[in-house]
Scaffold this active site. Structure first.
Site, PDB file in Angstrom:
ATOM      1  N   SER A 125      -5.328 -24.746 -42.831  1.00  0.00           N
ATOM      2  CA  SER A 125      -5.579 -23.816 -41.729  1.00  0.00           C
ATOM      3  C   SER A 125      -6.596 -22.774 -42.156  1.00  0.00           C
ATOM      4  O   SER A 125      -6.665 -22.401 -43.333  1.00  0.00           O
ATOM      5  CB  SER A 125      -4.258 -23.127 -41.376  1.00  0.00           C
ATOM      6  OG  SER A 125      -4.482 -22.029 -40.526  1.00  0.00           O
ATOM      7  N   TYR A 151       4.181 -18.690 -43.772  1.00  0.00           N
ATOM      8  CA  TYR A 151       3.542 -19.908 -43.249  1.00  0.00           C
ATOM      9  C   TYR A 151       2.155 -20.079 -43.869  1.00  0.00           C
ATOM     10  O   TYR A 151       1.819 -21.128 -44.413  1.00  0.00           O
ATOM     11  CB  TYR A 151       3.430 -19.855 -41.708  1.00  0.00           C
ATOM     12  CG  TYR A 151       2.429 -20.860 -41.193  1.00  0.00           C
ATOM     13  CD1 TYR A 151       2.712 -22.220 -41.222  1.00  0.00           C
ATOM     14  CD2 TYR A 151       1.161 -20.463 -40.729  1.00  0.00           C
ATOM     15  CE1 TYR A 151       1.767 -23.151 -40.789  1.00  0.00           C
ATOM     16  CE2 TYR A 151       0.226 -21.375 -40.304  1.00  0.00           C
ATOM     17  CZ  TYR A 151       0.538 -22.721 -40.333  1.00  0.00           C
ATOM     18  OH  TYR A 151      -0.394 -23.643 -39.934  1.00  0.00           O
ATOM     19  N   LYS A 155       0.318 -22.989 -46.779  1.00  0.00           N
ATOM     20  CA  LYS A 155      -0.947 -23.746 -46.697  1.00  0.00           C
ATOM     21  C   LYS A 155      -1.775 -23.502 -47.951  1.00  0.00           C
ATOM     22  O   LYS A 155      -2.323 -24.432 -48.550  1.00  0.00           O
ATOM     23  CB  LYS A 155      -1.738 -23.336 -45.455  1.00  0.00           C
ATOM     24  CG  LYS A 155      -1.084 -23.729 -44.145  1.00  0.00           C
ATOM     25  CD  LYS A 155      -0.941 -25.227 -44.020  1.00  0.00           C
ATOM     26  CE  LYS A 155      -0.228 -25.652 -42.761  1.00  0.00           C
ATOM     27  NZ  LYS A 155       0.226 -27.047 -42.781  1.00  0.00           N
TER      28      LYS A 155
HETATM   29  P1  NAD Z   1       3.704 -29.541 -34.481  1.00  0.00           P
HETATM   30  O1  NAD Z   1       4.877 -28.690 -34.794  1.00  0.00           O
HETATM   31  O2  NAD Z   1       3.451 -29.914 -33.073  1.00  0.00           O
HETATM   32  O3  NAD Z   1       3.742 -30.879 -35.370  1.00  0.00           O
HETATM   33  C1  NAD Z   1       4.339 -30.917 -36.646  1.00  0.00           C
HETATM   34  C2  NAD Z   1       5.308 -32.069 -36.655  1.00  0.00           C
HETATM   35  O4  NAD Z   1       5.938 -32.157 -37.946  1.00  0.00           O
HETATM   36  C3  NAD Z   1       6.428 -31.901 -35.626  1.00  0.00           C
HETATM   37  O5  NAD Z   1       6.484 -33.054 -34.815  1.00  0.00           O
HETATM   38  C4  NAD Z   1       7.691 -31.748 -36.467  1.00  0.00           C
HETATM   39  O6  NAD Z   1       8.821 -32.310 -35.835  1.00  0.00           O
HETATM   40  C5  NAD Z   1       7.297 -32.458 -37.752  1.00  0.00           C
HETATM   41  N1  NAD Z   1       8.001 -32.024 -38.972  1.00  0.00           N
HETATM   42  C6  NAD Z   1       8.111 -30.761 -39.460  1.00  0.00           C
HETATM   43  N2  NAD Z   1       8.791 -30.778 -40.623  1.00  0.00           N
HETATM   44  C7  NAD Z   1       9.087 -32.076 -40.889  1.00  0.00           C
HETATM   45  C8  NAD Z   1       9.773 -32.732 -41.952  1.00  0.00           C
HETATM   46  N3  NAD Z   1      10.296 -32.056 -42.981  1.00  0.00           N
HETATM   47  N4  NAD Z   1       9.911 -34.074 -41.884  1.00  0.00           N
HETATM   48  C9  NAD Z   1       9.386 -34.777 -40.853  1.00  0.00           C
HETATM   49  N5  NAD Z   1       8.732 -34.212 -39.824  1.00  0.00           N
HETATM   50  C10 NAD Z   1       8.584 -32.875 -39.841  1.00  0.00           C
HETATM   51  O7  NAD Z   1       2.424 -28.807 -35.085  1.00  0.00           O
HETATM   52  P2  NAD Z   1       0.872 -29.144 -34.904  1.00  0.00           P
HETATM   53  O8  NAD Z   1       0.269 -28.044 -34.126  1.00  0.00           O
HETATM   54  O9  NAD Z   1       0.681 -30.538 -34.467  1.00  0.00           O
HETATM   55  O10 NAD Z   1       0.389 -28.961 -36.401  1.00  0.00           O
HETATM   56  C11 NAD Z   1       0.264 -30.050 -37.303  1.00  0.00           C
HETATM   57  C12 NAD Z   1      -0.102 -29.515 -38.666  1.00  0.00           C
HETATM   58  O11 NAD Z   1      -1.318 -28.766 -38.562  1.00  0.00           O
HETATM   59  C13 NAD Z   1       0.944 -28.556 -39.247  1.00  0.00           C
HETATM   60  O12 NAD Z   1       1.008 -28.766 -40.649  1.00  0.00           O
HETATM   61  C14 NAD Z   1       0.358 -27.190 -38.945  1.00  0.00           C
HETATM   62  O13 NAD Z   1       0.797 -26.209 -39.852  1.00  0.00           O
HETATM   63  C15 NAD Z   1      -1.135 -27.465 -39.098  1.00  0.00           C
HETATM   64  N6  NAD Z   1      -1.977 -26.496 -38.363  1.00  0.00           N
HETATM   65  C16 NAD Z   1      -1.743 -26.314 -37.018  1.00  0.00           C
HETATM   66  C17 NAD Z   1      -2.494 -25.383 -36.318  1.00  0.00           C
HETATM   67  C18 NAD Z   1      -2.253 -25.137 -34.853  1.00  0.00           C
HETATM   68  O14 NAD Z   1      -2.706 -24.121 -34.333  1.00  0.00           O
HETATM   69  N7  NAD Z   1      -1.570 -26.011 -34.133  1.00  0.00           N
HETATM   70  C19 NAD Z   1      -3.496 -24.650 -36.977  1.00  0.00           C
HETATM   71  C20 NAD Z   1      -3.717 -24.886 -38.337  1.00  0.00           C
HETATM   72  C21 NAD Z   1      -2.936 -25.818 -39.021  1.00  0.00           C
HETATM   73  C1  UD1 Z   2      -2.312 -17.560 -35.456  1.00  0.00           C
HETATM   74  C2  UD1 Z   2      -1.666 -17.316 -36.800  1.00  0.00           C
HETATM   75  C3  UD1 Z   2      -2.294 -18.224 -37.846  1.00  0.00           C
HETATM   76  C4  UD1 Z   2      -2.238 -19.678 -37.403  1.00  0.00           C
HETATM   77  C5  UD1 Z   2      -2.917 -19.806 -36.031  1.00  0.00           C
HETATM   78  C6  UD1 Z   2      -2.861 -21.206 -35.482  1.00  0.00           C
HETATM   79  C7  UD1 Z   2      -0.903 -14.972 -36.800  1.00  0.00           C
HETATM   80  C8  UD1 Z   2      -1.095 -13.632 -37.425  1.00  0.00           C
HETATM   81  N1  UD1 Z   2      -1.789 -15.919 -37.182  1.00  0.00           N
HETATM   82  O1  UD1 Z   2      -3.668 -17.255 -35.577  1.00  0.00           O
HETATM   83  O2  UD1 Z   2      -1.623 -18.085 -39.087  1.00  0.00           O
HETATM   84  O3  UD1 Z   2      -2.899 -20.505 -38.336  1.00  0.00           O
HETATM   85  O4  UD1 Z   2      -2.237 -18.935 -35.111  1.00  0.00           O
HETATM   86  O5  UD1 Z   2      -1.541 -21.598 -35.259  1.00  0.00           O
HETATM   87  O6  UD1 Z   2      -0.013 -15.199 -36.018  1.00  0.00           O
HETATM   88  N2  UD1 Z   2      -3.268 -13.093 -28.599  1.00  0.00           N
HETATM   89  C9  UD1 Z   2      -2.976 -12.224 -27.558  1.00  0.00           C
HETATM   90  N3  UD1 Z   2      -1.822 -12.411 -26.865  1.00  0.00           N
HETATM   91  C10 UD1 Z   2      -0.928 -13.405 -27.153  1.00  0.00           C
HETATM   92  C11 UD1 Z   2      -1.240 -14.290 -28.218  1.00  0.00           C
HETATM   93  C12 UD1 Z   2      -2.406 -14.098 -28.921  1.00  0.00           C
HETATM   94  O7  UD1 Z   2      -3.744 -11.326 -27.264  1.00  0.00           O
HETATM   95  O8  UD1 Z   2       0.112 -13.517 -26.485  1.00  0.00           O
HETATM   96  C13 UD1 Z   2      -4.523 -12.903 -29.341  1.00  0.00           C
HETATM   97  C14 UD1 Z   2      -4.335 -12.675 -30.825  1.00  0.00           C
HETATM   98  O9  UD1 Z   2      -4.092 -11.345 -31.124  1.00  0.00           O
HETATM   99  C15 UD1 Z   2      -5.666 -13.224 -31.376  1.00  0.00           C
HETATM  100  C16 UD1 Z   2      -6.001 -14.358 -30.411  1.00  0.00           C
HETATM  101  O10 UD1 Z   2      -5.268 -14.098 -29.222  1.00  0.00           O
HETATM  102  O11 UD1 Z   2      -6.655 -12.245 -31.281  1.00  0.00           O
HETATM  103  C17 UD1 Z   2      -5.611 -15.733 -30.932  1.00  0.00           C
HETATM  104  O12 UD1 Z   2      -4.234 -15.706 -31.305  1.00  0.00           O
HETATM  105  P1  UD1 Z   2      -3.440 -17.025 -31.775  1.00  0.00           P
HETATM  106  O13 UD1 Z   2      -3.635 -18.085 -30.761  1.00  0.00           O
HETATM  107  O14 UD1 Z   2      -2.050 -16.627 -32.087  1.00  0.00           O
HETATM  108  O15 UD1 Z   2      -4.212 -17.489 -33.082  1.00  0.00           O
HETATM  109  P2  UD1 Z   2      -4.571 -16.705 -34.440  1.00  0.00           P
HETATM  110  O16 UD1 Z   2      -4.311 -15.265 -34.329  1.00  0.00           O
HETATM  111  O17 UD1 Z   2      -5.926 -17.103 -34.836  1.00  0.00           O
END
Ligand code: NAD
Ligand code: UD1
Length: 338
Positions: A125, A151, A155
């Site tokens: 991330s 969290y 990462k």
């Molecule tokens: P998500 O929660 O939708 O998907 C993660 C999946 O992993 C889920 O289906 C959950 O059931 C499964 N899971 C969790 N722990 C497990 C375990 N111990 N064994 C088996 N399955 C397990 O999340 P996502 O948004 O699809 O994210 C996928 C990956 O990308 C995650 O590692 C997340 O941290 C990373 N990531 C997501 C974002 C985002 O904004 N969505 C941003 C940066 C990184």
């Molecule tokens: C957040 C997480 C980050 C994670 C990323 C993707 C925090 C501090 N950081 O980042 O670790 O990797 O999500 O899952 O939580 N916002 C509002 N109102 C809301 C929600 C968000 O104004 O209800 C604003 C936030 O302040 C930010 C922007 O929208 O400025 C994006 O927020 P968000 O979608 O949560 O992503 P990140 O802050 O980038």
């Protein structure tokens, strides 16, 4: 064609990646314990793709089940999405996050050694950049400073573990993908983000306000040092992100490679809300609230390295992402719980 173990494949990014893997002719096999997802999402993937995906429901920390599966299948690669990802929850339950995210990764790496699986793609991330040392963020920018929650630290720690593992196993191919802010949904409207409870992230919250599920958005501060005072992020369409994994799979290399997956463009909260209003055709109610603890003002990627080395670039626009998110939200008001 590669046989790919997809951990966490029933989740938001996992399901979109399955669709792209199948379209590219690969054979994905999913492990997920459904802690944050449902098996319905995989049925939807089958509907989009016209192909079933093999699915094993178990916890990735279960070494016995994982080794049984890896012994039975001759995997070419692993895409490792499984993990817990709610920032606020990680502050309240740090041990759960360290246990789940770190232990599952260690169990997976041990199985990859034992069963000679050559290639790993890991979901990292932009959060590892913490307090950004420069903008746009490059893969060489400082990481690990200003991480405000467990969290984000999982990462960063996993990235470090992967570097140590690669040093000991230089024949392995390790690709770390640092996602910026994934948004949007598959254009079919059949799969998308399905948060359990109030969304933590901006776009799913906006989508629920647009659908009338929640009364209004609270904007977390409008006094940042940004053009309109609201936070600036790099929002990437989840289908573009999914295709980044296929590009990484198609361009293997030994050692550790790290790529930003972002668009290279910063968008403010106000701009994101305006784009969503255009997509849904009506105003989104909002109020200005205080800053959110741990937030930074601005975060966006340099996406040039992935373009140069993987031949991948994000191609979809913010407007397309909002249209696709709105289609998903309006066609599935209860998410996957129909
Ligand atoms: P998500 O929660 O939708 O998907 C993660 C999946 O992993 C889920 O289906 C959950 O059931 C499964 N899971 C969790 N722990 C497990 C375990 N111990 N064994 C088996 N399955 C397990 O999340 P996502 O948004 O699809 O994210 C996928 C990956 O990308 C995650 O590692 C997340 O941290 C990373 N990531 C997501 C974002 C985002 O904004 N969505 C941003 C940066 C990184
Ligand atoms: C957040 C997480 C980050 C994670 C990323 C993707 C925090 C501090 N950081 O980042 O670790 O990797 O999500 O899952 O939580 N916002 C509002 N109102 C809301 C929600 C968000 O104004 O209800 C604003 C936030 O302040 C930010 C922007 O929208 O400025 C994006 O927020 P968000 O979608 O949560 O992503 P990140 O802050 O980038």
């Amino acid at each position: 064609m590669a046989k790919v173990l997809v951990t966490g494949g029933a989740g938001y990014i996992g399901t979109h990646t399955l669709v792209e893997l199948l379209a590219a002719g690969h054979e994905p096999i999913v492990i997920d314990n459904l802690v944050n997802s449902s098996a319905e999402s995989l049925k939807r993937v089958a509907k989009i793709s016209g192909q079933e995906v093999a699915f094993y429901k178990f916890d990735l920390c279960d070494s016995e089940k994982l080794n049984d599966l890896c012994g039975a299948e001759n995997f070419d690669a692993v895409i490792h999405f499984a993990g817990l990802k709610a920032v606020g929850e990680s502050v309240a339950k740090p041990l759960e996050y360290y246990q789940n995210n770190l232990q599952s990764t260690l169990t997976l790496l041990a199985a990859m050694e034992k069963h000679h699986i050559p290639s790993l793609i890991f979901s990292s991330s932009a959060t590892v950049y913490g307090d950004p040392s420069e903008l746009p963020l490059k893969e060489t920018s400082r990481v690990g400073v200003g991480l405000t929650n467990p969290y984000g630290k999982t990462k960063y720690f996993i990235e470090e573990i992967l570097r140590d593992w690669s040093a000991a196993h230089p024949d392995k191919q390790v690709t770390i993908l640092r996602y910026f802010n994934p948004i949007g949904a598959h254009p079919s409207g059949l799969i998308g983000e399905d948060p359990q409870g109030p969304p933590n992230n901006l776009m799913p919250y906006v989508a629920q306000v647009a659908a009338g599920v929640r009364p209004e958005l609270t904007i977390n501060g409008n006094d940042y040092d940004t053009p309109d005072g609201t936070g600036v992020r790099d929002y990437i369409h989840v289908v573009d992100l999914a295709r980044g994994h296929v590009a990484a799979l198609s361009n293997p290399a030994t050692g550790v490679r790290t790529y930003n997956l972002g668009t290279g463009k910063g968008v403010s909260v106000m701009e994101a809300v305006a784009a969503f209003e255009k997509a849904c055709g009506h105003p989104i109610a909002y109020k200005i609230g205080p800053r959110r603890a741990g937030d930074i003002a601005t975060c966006y990627a340099s996406a040039d390295l992935a373009a140069a080395e993987l031949g991948w670039r994000a191609t979809k626009t913010l407007d397309e992402a909002c249209q696709d998110a709105w289609r998903w939200q309006s066609q599935n008001p209860q998410g996957f719980r129909q």
